[in-house]
Motif scaffolding. Structure first.
Motif, mmCIF file in Angstrom:
data_model
loop_
_atom_site.group_PDB
_atom_site.id
_atom_site.type_symbol
_atom_site.label_atom_id
_atom_site.label_comp_id
_atom_site.label_asym_id
_atom_site.label_seq_id
_atom_site.Cartn_x
_atom_site.Cartn_y
_atom_site.Cartn_z
ATOM 1 N N ILE A 250 34.432 40.015 48.781
ATOM 2 C CA ILE A 250 35.764 39.809 49.364
ATOM 3 C C ILE A 250 36.301 38.422 49.036
ATOM 4 O O ILE A 250 37.448 38.265 48.604
ATOM 5 N N ILE A 251 35.470 37.405 49.230
ATOM 6 C CA ILE A 251 35.914 36.029 48.975
ATOM 7 C C ILE A 251 36.262 35.840 47.497
ATOM 8 O O ILE A 251 37.303 35.258 47.150
ATOM 9 N N ALA A 252 35.401 36.346 46.618
ATOM 10 C CA ALA A 252 35.676 36.234 45.180
ATOM 11 C C ALA A 252 36.931 37.014 44.807
ATOM 12 O O ALA A 252 37.732 36.577 43.969
ATOM 13 N N GLY A 253 37.123 38.165 45.447
ATOM 14 C CA GLY A 253 38.311 38.961 45.161
ATOM 15 C C GLY A 253 39.593 38.258 45.565
ATOM 16 O O GLY A 253 40.595 38.310 44.857
ATOM 17 N N LEU A 254 39.548 37.566 46.718
ATOM 18 C CA LEU A 254 40.748 36.896 47.217
ATOM 19 C C LEU A 254 41.093 35.633 46.440
ATOM 20 O O LEU A 254 42.264 35.401 46.109
ATOM 21 N N ILE A 255 40.093 34.785 46.163
ATOM 22 C CA ILE A 255 40.412 33.491 45.555
ATOM 23 C C ILE A 255 40.302 33.496 44.031
ATOM 24 O O ILE A 255 40.802 32.585 43.381
ATOM 25 N N MET A 256 39.673 34.528 43.458
ATOM 26 C CA MET A 256 39.588 34.631 42.000
ATOM 27 C C MET A 256 40.325 35.859 41.478
ATOM 28 O O MET A 256 41.117 35.772 40.536
ATOM 29 N N GLY A 257 40.057 37.007 42.097
ATOM 30 C CA GLY A 257 40.655 38.246 41.621
ATOM 31 C C GLY A 257 42.162 38.271 41.725
ATOM 32 O O GLY A 257 42.856 38.724 40.801
ATOM 33 N N LYS A 258 42.697 37.774 42.835
ATOM 34 C CA LYS A 258 44.150 37.777 43.018
ATOM 35 C C LYS A 258 44.881 36.976 41.936
ATOM 36 O O LYS A 258 45.787 37.501 41.273
ATOM 37 N N PRO A 259 44.560 35.694 41.739
ATOM 38 C CA PRO A 259 45.290 34.944 40.710
ATOM 39 C C PRO A 259 45.078 35.486 39.302
ATOM 40 O O PRO A 259 46.016 35.516 38.498
ATOM 41 N N ALA B 277 39.870 44.399 43.556
ATOM 42 C CA ALA B 277 39.028 45.573 43.843
ATOM 43 C C ALA B 277 37.866 45.654 42.866
ATOM 44 O O ALA B 277 36.722 45.934 43.264
ATOM 45 N N LEU B 278 38.129 45.391 41.589
ATOM 46 C CA LEU B 278 37.067 45.420 40.584
ATOM 47 C C LEU B 278 36.053 44.307 40.810
ATOM 48 O O LEU B 278 34.845 44.496 40.630
ATOM 49 N N VAL B 279 36.544 43.135 41.207
ATOM 50 C CA VAL B 279 35.635 42.023 41.501
ATOM 51 C C VAL B 279 34.714 42.385 42.663
ATOM 52 O O VAL B 279 33.507 42.148 42.617
ATOM 53 N N TYR B 280 35.287 42.982 43.705
ATOM 54 C CA TYR B 280 34.473 43.385 44.854
ATOM 55 C C TYR B 280 33.408 44.404 44.441
ATOM 56 O O TYR B 280 32.241 44.284 44.815
ATOM 57 N N VAL B 281 33.825 45.396 43.680
ATOM 58 C CA VAL B 281 32.890 46.442 43.247
ATOM 59 C C VAL B 281 31.779 45.850 42.395
ATOM 60 O O VAL B 281 30.619 46.285 42.463
#
Length: 456
Positions: free
Chosen positions: A332-341, A132-136
């Motif tokens: 969204i893409i950065a949040g999924l592949i970077m933010g999650k891990p 969420a923070l990455v997306y923001v």
């Protein structure tokens, strides 16, 4: 790190293991869920691909006409498009199972103990907060897109375990249990986000009225659980009408109707008491309903939702480039592949340091990285939140859906590459996992350490 790396090592003290192997019964249950979700994941991918192909074919107009076709009863605000019926109605079945699983995990599962639940729960929170923070970070200056902050926070368990089943057949059961627990808690957080942040105006009267059929539903499932377990038809005749009334009232209240599914799941007993008509306590209706309705959810409800939700007209290479470079898509893409891990591994590491607990010796940190990448597969709930985040027909909705599909595929490929390498490592030690010296049907590794390591 792992006793499997050196079979000659002596017994270890597992009292401070955070991510535990789990009981043998729990491992068997998780394995069964993974097998069922794998089929659902495959159907989910097939449905999504069919929608994408149709929506970008010469017959695209027929797809969108079907998706937007309205049916229902207008006075009760129930005249909805087919895509809306799939999102509000069919997904309620999926969230009903989420409610069952959540209640089971925290009432009778291995995670009823805080010492076992603390790390996976913290990891799930990190896996929601950081994306969420990455997306923001990519959308903070644009008030029109910042509302999509929750899109990359979800994990699609069906899609994720389908990938895990294909490439992770030899991975430790504790790692699979961690993924399932992570996804379940992730779903709880997603439900909370939908209910709190994506509900504008709540009508209290229908919401309060919904408590009446919900209470009756809970009374019947607790008091007569043995009856409903023995007679499958009774659910459709007695409980289903009550569930539909709850769903209609929650929908009328302005709360996303999938929340009704979760509430109904919470109302089902996990354990059966003597008062419910049985001679003794035992497993309640939650386990029974899970067996009955998981095939409906995984085989029909979720794939149909994916079919109506994933169809986006990309508009060729130029349109795809425009969509993927939009701030909403990049976030969204950065949040999924970077933010999650980062969120999952970071929260796990921090929690183990604070609580002085350690990973289960059956796997290593690099395995956790692979699972955290796998958790970046958003898909079902991410697509749902994308539809709730922006106005109907908004170009940002299409950008978000393209990003969810792209980010989920990228996360699956990255996780697949890493976990496949780890899978080869664990294949070499698989025989150790199946040794049963006392022939009691339970592998030695799940026996009590003292009993297993004592004299024969």
């Amino acid at each position: 790190m792992s006793s499997h790396d050196d079979p000659t090592t002596g017994p270890e003290d597992h009292s401070h293991d955070s991510l535990h192997r789990g009981s043998y019964r729990e491992v068997l249950r998780v394995g069964e869920i993974l097998r069922k979700e794998t089929v659902g994941g495959i159907l989910l991918v097939v449905a999504a691909l069919a929608a994408i192909v149709w929506a970008n074919s010469p017959a695209a107009d027929s797809y969108f006409a079907l998706r937007d076709y309205e049916i229902g009863y207008e006075p009760w605000n129930l005249r909805l498009s087919l895509s809306k019926w799939a999102a509000d109605g069919l997904l309620a079945i999926f969230f009903f199972l989420v409610g069952l699983e959540l209640k089971r995990e925290f009432v009778a599962g291995d995670l009823r103990q805080f010492s076992k639940a603390a790390v996976p729960v913290a990891a799930a929170v990190g896996g929601v907060a950081v994306p969420a923070l990455v997306y923001v970070a990519f959308n903070a200056v644009n008030p029109e897109t910042v509302s999509g902050w929750a899109i990359p926070t979800a994990t699609d368990i069906a899609f994720a375990v389908a990938v895990l089943a294909i490439i992770g057949s030899h991975l430790p059961p504790a790692l699979r249990l961690f993924l399932l627990t992570l996804a379940v808690v992730d779903d709880l957080l997603a439900i909370t986000i939908i209910a709190v942040f994506y509900t504008d105006d709540v009508a209290l009267t229908p919401l309060l009225l919904a408590l009446v059929p919900l209470a009756v539903f809970a009374f019947f499932t607790h008091r007569f659980s043995r009856f409903f377990s023995r007679h499958a038809w009774a659910f459709w005749i007695i409980l289903l009408p009550l569930a539909l009334v709850v769903w209609v009232l929650v929908h009328e209240a302005g709360v996303h109707a999938t929340v009704a599914g979760v509430l109904l799941g919470f109302a089902v007993p996990v354990m059966r008491s003597k008062a419910s008509g049985g001679p003794e306590a035992g497993p309640g209706l939650a386990e029974e309903f899970e067996h009955r309705f998981r095939p409906i959810s995984a085989g029909f409800a979720v794939p149909v939702f994916a079919f109506f939700s994933a169809g986006v007209a990309v508009g060729g290479w130029e349109g795809l480039t425009t969509a993927l470079t939009a701030p909403v898509a990049v976030g969204i893409i950065a949040g999924l592949i970077m933010g999650k891990p980062i969120g999952i591994v970071g929260a796990t590491w921090l929690t183990t340091k604070i609580t002085r607990r350690r990973l289960d010796p059956s796997f290593q940190w690099i395995d956790l990285v692979g699972v955290s990448l796998l958790a970046g597969i958003g898909f079902t709930v991410s697509l749902l939140i994308a539809e709730l985040s922006f106005a109907a027909g908004s170009v940002n909705t299409d950008y978000a859906k393209v990003a969810v599909l792209t980010g989920s595929v990228a996360a699956a490929l990255l996780a697949g590459a890493l976990l496949q390498a780890r899978n080869r490592h664990y294949r070499a030690i698989e025989n150790l996992e199946s040794i049963d010296t006392d022939h009691d049907g339970v592998p030695d590794i799940y026996q009590n350490d003292e009993a297993r390591d004592g004299p024969p």
